[in-house]
Design a protein around this motif. Structure first.
Motif, PDB file in Angstrom:
ATOM      1  N   HIS A  53     -27.956  26.566  28.823  1.00 42.86           N
ATOM      2  CA  HIS A  53     -28.111  28.009  28.618  1.00 42.86           C
ATOM      3  C   HIS A  53     -29.020  28.606  29.687  1.00 42.86           C
ATOM      4  N   GLY A  54     -30.080  27.890  30.028  1.00 40.40           N
ATOM      5  CA  GLY A  54     -30.953  28.405  31.077  1.00 40.40           C
ATOM      6  C   GLY A  54     -30.190  28.664  32.354  1.00 40.40           C
TER       7      GLY A  54
ATOM      8  N   THR B 195     -28.729  36.106  24.333  1.00 38.33           N
ATOM      9  CA  THR B 195     -29.821  35.135  24.435  1.00 38.33           C
ATOM     10  C   THR B 195     -30.357  34.800  23.064  1.00 38.33           C
TER      11      THR B 195
ATOM     12  N   SER C 148     -23.884  25.891  35.876  1.00 38.20           N
ATOM     13  CA  SER C 148     -23.161  26.545  34.786  1.00 38.20           C
ATOM     14  C   SER C 148     -21.787  25.927  34.619  1.00 38.20           C
TER      15      SER C 148
ATOM     16  N   VAL D 209     -34.772  27.911  38.015  1.00 39.87           N
ATOM     17  CA  VAL D 209     -34.569  29.329  37.687  1.00 39.87           C
ATOM     18  C   VAL D 209     -35.630  30.177  38.356  1.00 39.87           C
TER      19      VAL D 209
ATOM     20  N   ALA E  63     -34.043  37.690  33.617  1.00 40.14           N
ATOM     21  CA  ALA E  63     -33.469  36.359  33.842  1.00 40.14           C
ATOM     22  C   ALA E  63     -34.523  35.297  33.624  1.00 40.14           C
TER      23      ALA E  63
ATOM     24  N   LYS F 288     -27.475  31.562  31.659  1.00 40.73           N
ATOM     25  CA  LYS F 288     -28.040  32.878  31.312  1.00 40.73           C
ATOM     26  C   LYS F 288     -28.765  33.478  32.514  1.00 40.73           C
ATOM     27  N   ALA F 289     -29.441  32.628  33.273  1.00 42.23           N
ATOM     28  CA  ALA F 289     -30.046  33.144  34.503  1.00 42.23           C
ATOM     29  C   ALA F 289     -28.975  33.713  35.414  1.00 42.23           C
TER      30      ALA F 289
ATOM     31  N   ALA G 205     -33.987  32.975  30.489  1.00 45.00           N
ATOM     32  CA  ALA G 205     -33.314  31.723  30.814  1.00 45.00           C
ATOM     33  C   ALA G 205     -34.237  30.540  30.650  1.00 45.00           C
TER      34      ALA G 205
END
Lengths: 131, 357, 664
Positions: free
Chosen positions: C334-335, C308, C473, C94, C247, C338-339, C251
């Motif tokens: 999720h990291g 988040t 993802s 990330v 982000a 979400k990033a 993330a």
């Protein structure tokens, strides 16, 4: 001769000169009074020298020598003093001692903030005086 | 003292009497020979002249006419000169007349004239401080008179012996024991002269510049360094015509003689070899009487010598500039003082006084 | 190089990059971008190498003690197990993406050098937290992240929102850090060491004297860092920072640190059942509240911020039921998504010139302008909504499965109540998550109205990383759920049938209901014109975003809310919408509870200082002042007066001395 005579006369002359220094307004008169005080001291010196030269067989004659020195120094002092008085008179237009009050606290100096202003005004006054 | 007593013991009983009188005169136990309420003629004359002097002094400090104050000062100083005469200090008396009456008062009158002092009565001759001044002066007078009378009410001056202040005695003392302070004094006078010239020249430079301009600039400082530089530049040329230096050759010979006489072992000879033959007169006089000043404090000579060396090194470089006309003796005195020879010892007191200002 | 050396290099390289960037930023601008990207990229490679070498086997432990530090030693220690290795890879990935993305996003920003250096420092601190085997060293990284978040959230410090948000983020996290620190000390006192392995060993032998107290104290810090209720309020406001920072924070780094910390020390928490229940309640409230609030937000980034918080709630929920494998699994997936969501949102904001969903919903054809962002964001939103086969589905199902496992009676690790709470809240949140994901997608990409302005293609650096992140993802969950147990505790992460059906079902319901509501309300959009776009659409994305943030409150009346009748969330939430938009008035509650008492206290102190203390000071000065005035009057400047006084004193002294000397 009784030693008290010259001693008392010297004391009285000294205090007369003292009065003159403190009370006279004109700077030259103050100088004259200083001369009186110096002469009172001279009288003391001479009298005690005469006394001691006989009583203690003092042959140094320190009193008389010092009297001569005092006279010379007085002459120097009067020369310098007059020069200063003349310079002041030329700059300020007066030779009255109680009008030379540059060291006085200004009347407007009231708060802590106005001190700086007073000092500034004082400095300005002095600069003007020097000009 | 011990020497005197020793010689008295050797000479015999006749010598004991003066020694005894000297001793009693010191302790003040000889009061019975004088009557307090039977004043002698000298005392009466002294009293009368003293009254005149004191009165003249009072008028000097109280008169409202400024020029009159100067003239009354003449009376007071002249009266003092008479008092000196009565005290057998004739040389001081004439010096008093010459310098004070002759020059100082004239200077003061010039000062009054130059400061445009008002002729006639001026109502504001005294400042508002006069009552405080009167209080202080009266209190000081009372205290002093009380102390003096209390301390010396049984002390008498013996005016009968050889005159204590004759010119010969004064000269001998002055140029025997007081040479170095005397010369330092001449330097002081020179400095005072230069100072007076600087002050008055500064005023002149100031007056020549337009006053409006100098007031407009916040400080008149630019003119100050100019005048100062100028006066320093002129110092050398002025000193040549110095009146004090002009009189110095007269003293100079005397001082050189006295110095060479007092310490025969000092290295002054190299400078003034001719002087050794000249003044034979002071030598016996100074040998008979003043054995005492040199003797009582033999230990102090070392430290006083160093003190003197400091004092002498101070003025020595200053005098080196203006002393061309007749200043050989001055240097001789300085040279003679540095090895720490005998005349250095009594001179320390006044020499320090000279050095301090 | 040994694994230990590699592991040491992983946090060290970004740190050196940050130092070099800060030093050279002004003198050598040409080096700034390589210095920002290359160390982070190298750290990613090294972290991957470390992960490969560690391989989920025995944990790598190394420690050295620099200097004795008193009773409890502080050591530079590494503790790399499967969790640490994989989380470090995620952080590196990330961070690398964010750094690359930032080179385009903040292309013209004059403060880019310091920004990039701070991001590197942030990454380095997070990697330190991940690898550290010593709690004090971990705390160092923890606090560095706090200060970096302060600087980065306040990057647009010209705007008042960013200033307030940065200070708020700093203060709220610090509010949690104080009890956290005390908890660390208490823990070290109980176990006699700061080493994680030692602590865990002590806990396994029942060495904790105050488990509940320690756990609750530590939870406060975790809540602050990981934005859990009630210390979550800084996170939505932190959207005032640049999107790449969002982000990064959301993330992989800052908010993940709290969850990661609990995962590392889970036995400590498990020692106290009360703490587990508190954790579960905290997770449930966080999940539900954030889901509702996300549905009402107008700022696209605030929607993501609340999401988040909700996903972090899932993770804490998984921890509350004692399954850290599920928590870290969800953390990883999720990291990634979400990033991706944030970075894509940055592209959307740049293209649309606004961060307001209401304004986007009145824009036609935005998805054609930014097809990369459209497709990747669609993937990420599907992952967020936990639709199979996207990665979010697997991780979320593992959480729900763990909760169901506990709820159905397997209460070895956690109390059954925690399981039920987590399960119910998780299912409800799944509905809400799907709903706001759908709403976001529909409003942002299916607006009707004027044609979206064309600002040209987005920079390549910004679009490529979207696709890079889209891969995990899309596929991480499906490929990893079988192999991950080897890395983790060995818990089975395979989705169970019940929760899968339930979760997917409620998610579909949420999405469909939102779609229906949108169909119903989108017709209203044309009747209520609304919106504003940035004044400099041709500028770089950072400038556009800063202007969008700065103009949101003046245009719409609030940073989080827009009076948009065509919002499907308004229809769905009904009367709740008003409260949800402002985060259920939690800020107002805080203002009443903390801000106003503090301000009242400050004004009281001010009053005391001004009126009471100052009175004493003035009073103390009064007497010398009067004396000074009196003495000053004596300074007349008349020399004769001075001399008179001097001589009078002399006479008095002389007479006195005489009288004393004569004994009178």
């Amino acid at each position: 001769m009784h030693l008290a005579y010259p001693a008392v006369l010297a004391a009285l002359l000294f205090c007369t000169g003292l009065y003159g220094v403190l009370a006279r307004r004109n700077a030259i008169l103050v100088l004259m009074s200083v001369e009186l005080m110096l002469n009172a001291v001279n009288l003391n010196l001479v009298a005690f020298d005469v006394w001691l030269s006989e009583a203690a067989q003092d042959t140094l004659h320190s009193g008389q020598a010092l009297t001569l020195f005092t006279i010379a120094i007085a002459a120097a002092e009067i020369g310098i003093g007059l020069a200063i008085v003349l310079a002041v008179h030329r700059n300020r237009g007066t030779s009255d001692i109680d009008k030379l009050r540059d060291t006085a606290e200004g009347p407007e100096a009231d708060g802590p903030d106005s001190d700086a202003a007073a000092a500034q005004a004082d400095r300005a006054g002095k600069a003007e005086a020097a000009a | 003292m011990t020497l005197a007593v020793a010689t008295a013991a050797v000479a015999g009983v006749t010598a004991a009497a003066p020694a005894h009188t000297a001793h009693t005169a010191l302790t003040g136990a000889a009061a019975e020979t004088h009557g307090f309420l039977s004043p002698t003629g000298v005392e009466i004359a002294f009293l009368l002249v003293g009254l005149v002097t004191f009165g003249a002094a009072l008028v000097t400090v109280t008169t409202r006419q400024l020029v009159h104050a100067a003239l009354w000062l003449v009376v007071a100083l002249g009266g003092l000169a008479v008092e000196y005469l009565l005290l057998t200090a004739e040389f001081i008396a004439w010096v008093q007349v010459l310098i004070y009456v002759g020059s100082v008062v004239v200077l003061l009158l010039f000062g009054l004239m130059l400061t445009k002092a008002p002729i006639g009565r001026s109502p504001d001759a005294d400042s508002g401080n006069r009552w405080a001044a009167l209080t202080v002066a009266v209190a000081a007078a009372a205290a002093l008179v009380w102390v003096v009378v209390d301390a010396f009410r049984t002390t008498w001056i013996d005016l009968d012996g050889p005159a204590a202040g004759s010119t010969a005695v004064t000269g001998a003392s002055l140029f025997q024991n007081w040479v170095l302070p005397f010369e330092a004094l001449s330097v002081l006078l020179l400095a005072a002269l230069v100072g007076a010239i600087v002050l008055s020249r500064k005023a002149k430079a100031e007056s020549s510049s337009p006053p409006v301009n100098s007031r407009a600039t916040p400080g008149g400082s630019p003119t100050v360094p100019n005048s100062r530089n100028h006066s320093i530049g002129r110092k050398g040329s002025v000193s040549g015509t110095d009146p004090v230096e002009a009189t110095s050759p007269g003293k100079a010979t005397g001082s050189a003689v006295a110095t060479s006489q007092a310490n025969a072992t000092s290295p002054v000879k190299a400078i003034s070899p001719a002087n050794t033959t000249g003044p034979a007169v002071p030598k016996p006089a100074s040998q008979v009487k003043p054995a005492s000043p040199a003797k009582p404090k033999p230990t102090g000579s070392a430290e006083t010598a160093t003190d003197l060396a400091e004092v002498a090194s101070g003025p020595a470089d200053v005098t080196s500039v203006p002393t061309e006309p007749g200043s050989g003796p001055a240097e001789a005195a300085a040279d003679g003082a540095e090895p720490g020879s005998s005349p250095a010892e009594p001179a320390t007191g006044p020499a320090k006084q000279e050095g301090a200002p | 190089m040994t694994t230990t050396t590699l592991a040491v290099l992983v946090p060290l390289l970004p740190f050196l990059g940050a130092a070099a960037g800060l030093l050279l930023g002004r003198t050598a601008p040409g080096f700034v971008r390589p210095l920002a990207v290359l160390p982070t990229l190298t750290a990613l490679v090294l972290a991957a190498l470390v992960a490969v070498r560690q391989g989920g086997d025995q944990a790598v432990d190394a420690h050295t003690e620099l200097t004795p530090t008193g009773s409890v030693p502080v050591e530079l220690a590494l503790h790399i197990d499967g969790f640490a290795a994989l989380v470090a890879v995620l952080v590196g990935l990330v961070a690398t993406c964010v750094q690359i993305y930032s080179t385009g996003y903040l292309r013209d920003d004059p403060r880019y050098p310091s920004y990039a250096a701070l991001v590197s420092l942030f990454t380095s601190a997070m990697l330190l937290v991940v690898y550290s085997g010593d709690l004090i060293v971990l705390l160092v990284g923890w606090e560095i992240m706090g200060i970096c978040s302060y600087f980065l959230v306040g990057h647009y410090w010209e705007t008042p929102e960013a200033r307030a948000a940065s200070i708020k983020a700093f203060l709220v996290t610090k509010l949690g850090d104080v009890p956290f620190l005390i908890g660390l000390f208490a823990l070290a006192t109980d176990t006699g060491s700061f080493r994680i392995t030692t602590i865990l060993g002590a806990v396994a032998h029942g060495g904790l004297d105050h488990p509940t107290l320690i756990a609750l104290l530590l939870l406060a810090g975790v809540a602050g860092k990981s934005a859990q209720f009630p210390l979550h309020t800084w996170l939505p406001d932190a959207m005032a920072g640049p999107t790449p920072v969002s982000a990064l924070i959301h993330a992989a780094t800052m908010v993940a640190a709290g969850v990661y910390f609990v995962a590392r020390l889970l036995p400590v928490f498990e020692a106290s059942r009360a703490a587990m229940v508190v954790l579960a309640v905290m997770a449930a409230v966080t999940m539900l509240g954030s889901g509702l609030a996300a549905l009402a937000q107008d700022d696209i980034k605030r929607v993501l911020a609340y999401s988040t918080i909700g996903q972090l709630g899932y993770m804490t929920g998984a921890l509350a039921v004692g399954d850290r494998s599920a928590a870290v699994f969800h953390l990883l997936s999720h990291g990634a998504f979400k990033a991706l969501l944030f970075l894509a949102a940055g592209v959307v904001i740049h293209a649309a010139g606004t961060n307001s969903l209401a304004a986007m919903s009145r824009m036609h054809g935005l998805r054609d302008r930014i097809p990369d962002a459209y497709w990747t964001m669609t993937v990420a939103l599907l992952a967020l909504a936990a639709i199979p086969p996207f990665s979010g589905f697997f991780s979320k199902e593992s959480v729900l499965g763990a909760a169901e496992h506990v709820a159905t009676g397997h209460t070895g690790h956690a109390p059954g109540a925690a399981g039920w709470i987590t399960l119910v809240a998780g299912l409800l949140t799944a509905v809400l998550t799907a709903a706001y994901a759908t709403r976001l997608w529909l409003l942002a990409f299916h607006g009707q109205g004027v044609e979206a302005a064309d600002h040209g293609r987005q920079p390549l650096t910004m679009t490529v990383v979207l696709w890079v992140l889209a891969v995990p993802s899309l596929a991480l969950g499906g490929f990893a759920y079988r192999s991950l147990p080897d890395w983790f505790d060995g818990h089975d992460l395979t989705p169970t049938l019940t929760t899968s059906v339930l979760g997917t079902g409620v998610a579909l319901v949420g999405g469909l209901v939102t779609y229906a509501a949108w169909r119903h309300t989108s017709a209203l959009a044309a009747r209520a014109p609304l919106g504003a776009v940035a004044a400099h659409p041709e500028g770089d994305a950072g400038l556009v975003e800063a202007e969008a943030i700065a103009s949101h409150a003046p245009v719409y009346g609030d940073v989080a809310y827009a009076p948009d009748p065509s919002d499907p969330g308004r229809l769905l939430l009904g009367p709740l919408h008003r409260h949800a938009a402002v985060g259920f008035h939690l800020d107002a509650v805080y203002a009443a509870l903390f801000v106003r008492p503090v301000q009242a206290g400050a004004s009281l102190v001010r009053f005391l200082d001004r009126e009471v203390v100052e009175t004493y000071v003035r009073g103390a000065g009064a007497l010398p002042r009067l004396l000074g005035a009196a003495v000053r009057r004596a300074q007349t400047g008349n020399v004769q007066t001075y001399v008179s006084a001097l001589l009078a004193g002399t006479v008095v002294l002389a007479v006195a001395a005489l009288l004393v000397a004569t004994g009178a």
